[in-house]
Design a protein around this motif. Structure first.
Motif, mmCIF file in Angstrom:
data_model
loop_
_atom_site.group_PDB
_atom_site.id
_atom_site.type_symbol
_atom_site.label_atom_id
_atom_site.label_comp_id
_atom_site.label_asym_id
_atom_site.label_seq_id
_atom_site.Cartn_x
_atom_site.Cartn_y
_atom_site.Cartn_z
ATOM 1 N N THR A 235 1.130 -1.080 0.291
ATOM 2 C CA THR A 235 -0.277 -0.373 0.045
ATOM 3 C C THR A 235 1.031 1.794 0.285
ATOM 4 O O THR A 235 2.266 1.198 0.043
ATOM 5 C CB THR A 235 -1.068 0.003 0.881
ATOM 6 N N GLU A 236 0.364 2.408 -0.511
ATOM 7 C CA GLU A 236 0.919 3.459 0.435
ATOM 8 C C GLU A 236 0.973 3.604 1.419
ATOM 9 O O GLU A 236 0.813 3.282 2.841
ATOM 10 C CB GLU A 236 -0.549 4.542 -0.294
ATOM 11 N N ALA A 237 1.976 4.983 1.973
ATOM 12 C CA ALA A 237 2.834 4.323 2.929
ATOM 13 C C ALA A 237 1.503 5.034 4.462
ATOM 14 O O ALA A 237 0.630 6.231 4.140
ATOM 15 C CB ALA A 237 3.452 5.468 3.392
ATOM 16 N N GLY A 238 1.295 5.027 5.338
ATOM 17 C CA GLY A 238 0.443 5.451 6.534
ATOM 18 C C GLY A 238 1.290 4.929 7.496
ATOM 19 O O GLY A 238 2.635 4.828 7.790
ATOM 20 N N GLU A 239 0.789 5.551 9.054
ATOM 21 C CA GLU A 239 1.694 5.637 10.269
ATOM 22 C C GLU A 239 1.960 4.111 10.823
ATOM 23 O O GLU A 239 1.670 3.698 10.034
ATOM 24 C CB GLU A 239 0.865 6.781 11.184
ATOM 25 N N TYR A 240 3.357 4.837 10.947
ATOM 26 C CA TYR A 240 4.288 3.225 11.352
ATOM 27 C C TYR A 240 3.227 2.727 12.351
ATOM 28 O O TYR A 240 4.040 2.959 13.800
ATOM 29 C CB TYR A 240 5.598 3.539 11.443
ATOM 30 N N LEU A 255 1.113 -9.722 7.120
ATOM 31 C CA LEU A 255 0.506 -8.026 7.034
ATOM 32 C C LEU A 255 1.730 -7.795 7.930
ATOM 33 O O LEU A 255 2.660 -8.477 9.334
ATOM 34 C CB LEU A 255 -0.427 -7.735 8.330
ATOM 35 N N LYS A 256 2.374 -6.652 7.951
ATOM 36 C CA LYS A 256 3.463 -5.826 8.861
ATOM 37 C C LYS A 256 3.332 -4.599 7.668
ATOM 38 O O LYS A 256 3.536 -4.268 6.434
ATOM 39 C CB LYS A 256 4.780 -6.205 8.275
ATOM 40 N N GLN A 257 4.375 -3.494 7.908
ATOM 41 C CA GLN A 257 4.920 -2.505 8.175
ATOM 42 C C GLN A 257 6.413 -2.216 7.653
ATOM 43 O O GLN A 257 6.601 -2.544 8.184
ATOM 44 C CB GLN A 257 4.780 -1.761 8.497
ATOM 45 N N PHE A 258 6.487 -1.837 6.590
ATOM 46 C CA PHE A 258 7.515 -1.167 6.026
ATOM 47 C C PHE A 258 8.397 -0.109 7.103
ATOM 48 O O PHE A 258 7.307 0.773 7.285
ATOM 49 C CB PHE A 258 8.734 -1.358 4.382
ATOM 50 N N ARG A 259 9.222 0.509 7.255
ATOM 51 C CA ARG A 259 9.548 1.364 7.414
ATOM 52 C C ARG A 259 9.253 2.815 7.479
ATOM 53 O O ARG A 259 8.678 3.348 7.473
ATOM 54 C CB ARG A 259 11.072 1.952 8.098
ATOM 55 N N GLY A 261 5.774 3.777 6.520
ATOM 56 C CA GLY A 261 5.372 3.311 6.576
ATOM 57 C C GLY A 261 4.082 2.052 5.215
ATOM 58 O O GLY A 261 2.678 2.388 5.678
ATOM 59 N N GLN A 262 4.241 1.722 4.429
ATOM 60 C CA GLN A 262 3.925 1.136 3.272
ATOM 61 C C GLN A 262 3.775 0.166 4.244
ATOM 62 O O GLN A 262 4.298 -1.018 4.650
ATOM 63 C CB GLN A 262 5.052 0.887 2.243
ATOM 64 N N VAL A 306 -3.592 0.469 -2.145
ATOM 65 C CA VAL A 306 -2.924 -0.038 -2.746
ATOM 66 C C VAL A 306 -2.597 0.251 -3.884
ATOM 67 O O VAL A 306 -2.611 1.021 -5.186
ATOM 68 C CB VAL A 306 -3.314 -1.745 -3.486
ATOM 69 N N LEU A 307 -0.479 -0.045 -3.245
ATOM 70 C CA LEU A 307 -0.053 0.904 -5.384
ATOM 71 C C LEU A 307 0.498 -0.418 -5.945
ATOM 72 O O LEU A 307 0.631 0.175 -6.748
ATOM 73 C CB LEU A 307 1.149 1.185 -4.189
#
Ligand code: FAD
Length: 375
Positions: A235-240, A255-259, A261-262, A306-307
């Motif tokens: 996805t695009e970036a959100g709050e981490y 499911l997880k986030q990169f730093r 925020g994606q 979703v990017l």
């Protein structure tokens, strides 16, 4: 005349590259030959798995023992990623733990039983009821009643890891050869990998994931490596907020986030593939099902667009790594993670290279010898 090669590696994904890193780091002249097709390492989600994945157990109950007996290898694998993170100058590795979520009493019972078995193998696991879980994972939706936490688990950013690994191998002088290998000659002399050219080396290591089956048939092995085409989203970036690696006790999701925020969403939804060497295609139902499940688990991400979605090829084999010479003393060896290949690739590749070069080994490779595949 081309320079002599000590170690030729067929397959330049994370496993082959890790073998190359170990061997070239020890002074060997190393080349990687690769056809650049369906590289799992270029498609994966960067989850560092340690606990037994419910999806694998669900799909392959007969292989549970293979996964369970491999748990110490998973612990060694994440420790190897710590080493790699340091050696490559940072690959966004975090080890905040992995959660496997439950939505009811049955799933909690499954996780309790699983955690007991895993604790016996040395994993740092606990069962968390909802109030405790909510304190560390406030992003979870209301249907989640509890979770197993495995504190050994984590994540890396594979885009960064792959780029830095390539740069390091080039700096070490590892040669890259583009070719599709169709057979391995393993006579009494130097073995050779046969493609458009004949690539000879003192030793050949096959690290070809889904391509391994075809290459090992003539070596007297029956080693099935059917490709498993899988779906991924980012996805695009959100709050981490999602710092854990999140999975589910019964449903297919990671499911997880990169730093950045994606949010990276995957976990085993199918893609379409037409033959072992063809490029897999995204399926619309996987896209919709995968992201809808992610939004139900972590409602805060539902507004993120979703990017990109993509499909890649996984090679789970039998849930157990294969490492070592095809026969005792042979000059052709194998390195096949067996499942969770991005997690296991570095330790499996390193171990294969250590055996070939006669270096002291980080792990005991005996349980992973190829002899279970003898025809
Ligand atoms: C969508 C997806 C998500 C995933 N997510 C995760 C995850 O989060 N965590 C995790 O641990 N694992 C994950 N995996 C699994 C993981 O990506 C793979 O198991 C792992 O990358 C395998 O690494 P490898 O080096 O052994 O093989 P690969 O990276 O698949 O590389 C094999 C190489 O061999 C080459 N090759 C094959 N046959 C031949 C031939 N005949 N001649 C020349 N070259 C050949 C190919 O071109 C390829 O470059 C995921 C897989 C997919 C598809």
């Amino acid at each position: 005349m081309a320079e002599a090669i000590d170690l030729l590696i067929v397959g330049g994904g994370i496993t082959g590259q890790s073998a190359a890193l170990t061997a070239a780091g020890a002074g060997a002249r190393v080349a990687i030959v690769d056809m650049a097709q369906n590289v799992g390492s270029h498609a994966n989600a960067g989850s560092l798995h340690v606990q037994m994945q419910s999806r694998f157990l669900r799909l392959n109950p007969h292989l549970a023992e293979n996964v369970e007996s491999s748990l110490p290898l998973y612990l060694a694998a994440v420790a190897e990623w710590d080493v790699l993170d340091e050696a490559l100058g940072g690959v966004e590795l975090t080890r905040e733990g992995g959660l496997m979520l439950a939505e009811g009493a049955d799933q909690m019972a499954f996780l309790r039983e699983k955690a007991e078995r895993e604790a016996k193998k040395g994993l740092a696991v606990d069962i968390l009821e909802r109030p405790e879980l909510e304190r560390i994972a406030p992003y979870l939706g209301p249907n989640i009643v509890g979770a197993e936490i495995c504190r050994d688990e984590g994540k890396v950013n594979p885009l960064i890891a792959n780029r830095k690994m390539n740069a390091r191998l080039s700096a070490l002088g590892v040669r890259h050869i583009a070719d599709r290998i169709i057979g391995i000659e393993a006579g009494d002399g130097k073995p050779a990998a046969i493609g458009q050219a004949r690539h000879k080396a003192a030793h050949i290591l096959i690290a070809a994931a889904w391509g391994t089956e075809a290459l090992t048939r003539s070596l007297g092995l029956r080693l099935p490596t059917p490709p498993e085409p899988l779906h991924m989203n980012i996805t695009e970036a959100g709050e981490y907020a999602i710092k854990h690696l999140v999975q589910h006790a019964e449903r297919s999701i990671t499911l997880k986030q990169f730093r950045s925020g994606q949010v990276v969403i995957g976990g085993g939804w199918p893609a379409r593939q037409n033959g072992v060497e063809s490029t897999p295609r995204v399926r619309g139902d996987s896209l919709l099902g995968n992201v809808a499940l992610a939004a139900a688990i972590a409602p805060g991400i539902a507004g993120l667009r979703v990017l990109r979605t993509w499909a890649g090829v996984n090679t789970p084999v039998d849930g157990k790594a294969t490492i070592g010479p095809v026969r005792p003393g042979a000059r052709v060896s194998l390195s096949l993670p067996g499942d969770a290949g991005y997690t296991l690739g570095p330790i499996v590749g390193r171990s294969a290279a250590e055996q070939i070069l006669g270096l002291p080994s980080q792990i005991d490779p005996t349980p992973f010898a190829p002899n279970r595949w003898y025809d």
